[in-house]
Design an enzyme around this catalytic site. Structure first.
Site, PDB file in Angstrom:
ATOM      1  N   THR A 199       1.216  -1.158  -0.177  1.00  0.00           N
ATOM      2  CA  THR A 199       0.128  -0.199   0.074  1.00  0.00           C
ATOM      3  C   THR A 199       1.115   1.177   0.163  1.00  0.00           C
ATOM      4  O   THR A 199       1.812   0.821   0.152  1.00  0.00           O
ATOM      5  CB  THR A 199      -0.841   0.301   1.057  1.00  0.00           C
ATOM      6  OG1 THR A 199      -1.739   1.458   1.735  1.00  0.00           O
ATOM      7  CG2 THR A 199      -0.555  -0.339   2.691  1.00  0.00           C
ATOM      8  N   ARG A 200      -0.344   1.874  -1.039  1.00  0.00           N
ATOM      9  CA  ARG A 200       1.013   3.581  -0.641  1.00  0.00           C
ATOM     10  C   ARG A 200      -0.041   4.522   0.181  1.00  0.00           C
ATOM     11  O   ARG A 200       0.542   6.003  -0.512  1.00  0.00           O
ATOM     12  CB  ARG A 200       1.595   4.001  -2.183  1.00  0.00           C
ATOM     13  CG  ARG A 200       0.543   4.187  -3.317  1.00  0.00           C
ATOM     14  CD  ARG A 200       0.177   4.773  -4.519  1.00  0.00           C
ATOM     15  NE  ARG A 200      -0.019   5.807  -4.626  1.00  0.00           N
ATOM     16  CZ  ARG A 200      -1.664   6.146  -5.377  1.00  0.00           C
ATOM     17  NH1 ARG A 200      -1.473   4.802  -5.918  1.00  0.00           N
ATOM     18  NH2 ARG A 200      -1.392   7.281  -5.372  1.00  0.00           N
ATOM     19  N   HIS A 204      -7.230   1.848   6.606  1.00  0.00           N
ATOM     20  CA  HIS A 204      -9.128   1.510   7.124  1.00  0.00           C
ATOM     21  C   HIS A 204      -9.540   0.111   7.065  1.00  0.00           C
ATOM     22  O   HIS A 204      -8.684  -0.557   6.823  1.00  0.00           O
ATOM     23  CB  HIS A 204      -9.826   2.932   6.057  1.00  0.00           C
ATOM     24  CG  HIS A 204      -9.385   4.192   5.961  1.00  0.00           C
ATOM     25  ND1 HIS A 204      -9.547   5.165   6.907  1.00  0.00           N
ATOM     26  CD2 HIS A 204      -9.111   4.748   4.511  1.00  0.00           C
ATOM     27  CE1 HIS A 204      -8.346   5.980   6.558  1.00  0.00           C
ATOM     28  NE2 HIS A 204      -8.708   5.881   4.836  1.00  0.00           N
ATOM     29  N   HIS A 207      -9.534  -2.160   3.866  1.00  0.00           N
ATOM     30  CA  HIS A 207      -7.808  -3.042   4.000  1.00  0.00           C
ATOM     31  C   HIS A 207      -8.127  -4.007   5.200  1.00  0.00           C
ATOM     32  O   HIS A 207      -7.231  -4.840   4.901  1.00  0.00           O
ATOM     33  CB  HIS A 207      -7.229  -1.402   4.088  1.00  0.00           C
ATOM     34  CG  HIS A 207      -6.607  -0.382   3.454  1.00  0.00           C
ATOM     35  ND1 HIS A 207      -7.787   0.676   4.034  1.00  0.00           N
ATOM     36  CD2 HIS A 207      -7.135  -0.766   1.912  1.00  0.00           C
ATOM     37  CE1 HIS A 207      -7.976   1.135   2.461  1.00  0.00           C
ATOM     38  NE2 HIS A 207      -7.044   0.466   1.431  1.00  0.00           N
ATOM     39  N   ARG A 293      -7.401  -4.032  -6.916  1.00  0.00           N
ATOM     40  CA  ARG A 293      -8.040  -3.496  -8.446  1.00  0.00           C
ATOM     41  C   ARG A 293      -6.936  -2.276  -8.793  1.00  0.00           C
ATOM     42  O   ARG A 293      -6.668  -1.523  -7.762  1.00  0.00           O
ATOM     43  CB  ARG A 293      -9.482  -2.913  -7.966  1.00  0.00           C
ATOM     44  CG  ARG A 293     -10.149  -2.170  -9.200  1.00  0.00           C
ATOM     45  CD  ARG A 293     -11.547  -1.578  -8.883  1.00  0.00           C
ATOM     46  NE  ARG A 293     -12.066  -1.480  -9.764  1.00  0.00           N
ATOM     47  CZ  ARG A 293     -12.190   0.174 -10.280  1.00  0.00           C
ATOM     48  NH1 ARG A 293     -11.189   1.091  -9.786  1.00  0.00           N
ATOM     49  NH2 ARG A 293     -12.859   0.336 -11.926  1.00  0.00           N
TER      50      ARG A 293
END
Length: 574
Positions: A199-200, A204, A207, A293
């Site tokens: 992740t970047r 929340h 996730h 996605r």
């Protein structure tokens, strides 16, 4: 047991070269040096610690061309992204770079000695070919294509690396693991199946649910492996994001998940990038890798169409799954179902079921306005961190940047606004008048275009720092050139509000009210390079407000500006 490294052997150059550390350090005193860029520093760190295994240096031309054409190194090993060291023609001449020459690589932050490169070749890339093959398009709307053409130098130097020292980090040291360290950590915890999550962005509840579901399906533990190197311009800074991840970790069942930070310079390369990410996670010991996605997608191109399809990344990585030997865990977008208070992948939700979602744009709007963020979307501890870094606009700084001819009335407006905003209270107010800045910050500069741009750049830098600190800044230079104004806007708006105000007084009005006679001297040729007389003024086409003191009173103009600040939430209470 951790997954085997890509290529079979973890290329940890620190371990490999430890026995000759003193020799390398002594030799480094005699070598010419290159100070790395931030991107090169990220790349070098992952070359040296084995994150980019099987690489042992920056790519030579044969490897580079093979990666562009076939997603493989020349020896056939899968590797989709070119890892290159760019230099300028002047670097080559000044440092006398040539094959077999050895050169020292230095840290740009503290000038420390990191590694010695033995040059194999020097070659000039076709940047259009690189952009088209790696990113799918030569469109400057892609941040890495823009970086390639605007920042990457003309030549690439290929060669092998010998490690002297890893880059020193002063932040979140407890969460920074090399591949060897993370593999040892997994062994200590007796983790044999590890699903990695890239992740970047802040994480929340969706996730957390996604990663737990992936772990449950694969009977694995979870590695939260966020990028803390270079990401997409405009992303939330890594300091804030890591505090978010730290707040989220206790929400996992005890012993299920761990957090490790990845010093990667992302390219936002979509499918190729996803394949690269999978290889990197394999080197760090993960056995599974989540691809969601639009993985590593940069958004829309210049025609308003997404650069990559939403599941192109999953398709490309799936194509090489047998060779990769890391199991891909594909996921669609997770959506909240209020009736059952749970998150589910959107493709598994029965038709007609009520769902809720908050987009990134909506989240930013709620943070900006201090509005409620529901617990079904994010945890209160996470929201608290985000609110600290992204306060509502009433607590943010802003810059009012005036531009116009000399004696257009912008100084009078600026001084009046300073009084009004001081009366308003709530934040400090700084006034940067053109003549004062020239006297105090730019007295050595002349009035060439380059010197004018430097002066405006200094005003932009000071304004950005004050805006970041929550101040109101009123800057009133002439600022005749559009490109300089655009750079100032870019520097400031990442920290708070920016308003370009064009004081559009006719030149005749400015001359008629010039009690000092400056225009008269310029017209007589006594002053050269004077804006509006023998130097151009590029009138803004992107001003937020256009005012004209020849037709409006100072009070009316100030009121117009105050109303805009109130509308946008920077002043007043809501």
């Amino acid at each position: 047991m951790a997954n085997s490294p890509h290529g079979g052997v973890l290329k940890d150059l620190h371990i490999r070269d430890a026995h000759k550390h003193d020799e390398l350090l002594l030799e480094s005193e005699t070598l010419p040096s290159i100070v790395l860029t931030d991107r090169q520093l990220c790349d070098l760190e992952l070359i040296m610690n084995g994150g980019f295994s099987p690489l042992e240096g920056f790519m030579n031309q044969s490897d580079y061309q093979s990666v562009l054409n076939d997603l493989r190194l020349k020896n056939g090993c899968l590797f989709p992204i070119p890892i290159t060291l760019d230099v300028s023609e002047s670097d080559i001449k000044i440092l006398e770079l040539a094959p077999n020459k050895r050169i020292l690589l230095r840290d740009p932050r503290i000038d420390s000695k990191l590694a010695i490169l033995t040059i194999q070749d020097i070659y000039r890339p076709d940047k259009i070919e690189e952009a088209t093959k790696v990113f799918g398009d030569n469109d400057f709307a892609h941040p890495s294509v823009k970086y390639l053409h605007n920042h990457v130098k003309e030549y690439y130097v290929g060669g092998t690396i010998e490690a002297i020292q890893a880059p020193i980090h002063y932040d979140y040291i407890a969460h920074r693991y090399t591949p060897a360290e993370l593999r040892a950590h997994f062994k200590k915890l007796n983790w044999t199946r590890v699903v990695a999550f890239q992740t970047r962005n802040p994480m929340h509840r969706a996730h957390r649910e996604l990663t737990v579901r992936a772990a449950r399906i694969r009977q694995a533990n979870v590695l939260i492996h966020p990028v803390v190197g270079l990401t997409k311009p405009g992303d939330i800074d890594h300091y804030t994001r890591v505090r978010v991840y730290q707040a989220l970790m206790p929400k996992y069942p005890n012993g299920m998940a761990t957090l490790s930070l990845l010093p990667l310079a992302m390219r936002m390369g979509g499918p190729r990038e996803a394949l690269w990410h999978a290889i990197i996670r394999k080197n760090f010991g993960a056995t599974h890798f989540i691809i969601g996605r639009d993985h590593a997608g940069p958004g829309k191109n210049s025609k308003g169409v997404d650069f990559y399809g939403p599941y192109d990344a999953q398709a490309l990585v799936g194509k090489y799954k047998d060779e990769l030997q890391i199991e891909v865990v594909p996921f669609q977008m997770m959506t909240y179902i209020p009736e059952s208070d749970e998150y589910m992948p959107i493709d598994e939700i029965p038709k007609g079921t009520q769902t809720l979602n908050i987009s990134g744009t909506e989240l930013r709007r709620r943070l900006r306005g201090g509005l409620h963020i529901p617990e079904w979307f994010s945890y209160p501890d996470v929201v608290k961190v985000l609110r600290e870094t992204h306060p509502p606009r009433s607590k943010q700084g802003f810059t009012l940047f005036f531009t116009g001819y000399y004696n257009s009335g912008k100084d009078l407006i600026a001084k009046a606004l300073q009084v009004i905003l001081n009366e308003q209270g709530g934040r400090s107010v700084s006034l940067l008048l053109g003549e004062i800045v020239r006297s105090e910050l730019s007295s050595e500069l002349g009035f060439t275009k380059k010197a004018r741009d430097q002066n405006i750049g200094r005003i932009g830098f000071v304004s950005a720092e004050l805006t970041k600190a929550g101040a109101a800044v009123i800057a009133a230079p002439i600022a005749p050139y559009a490109d300089a104004r655009a750079h100032v806007k870019q520097a400031i708006e990442q920290y708070g509000g920016f308003y370009l105000i064009h004081v559009n007084s006719p030149l005749e009005f400015c001359i008629a009210n010039d009690r000092k006679g400056i225009y008269k001297k310029a017209q007589a040729g006594e002053i050269k390079g004077f804006t509006g007389i023998d130097d151009p003024y590029e009138a803004p086409t992107d001003a937020d407000i256009v005012v004209d003191p020849s037709k409006q009173s100072i009070s009316d103009i100030c009121h117009q500006i105050v109303l805009l600040l109130e509308k946008d939430g920077y002043i007043g209470e809501r």
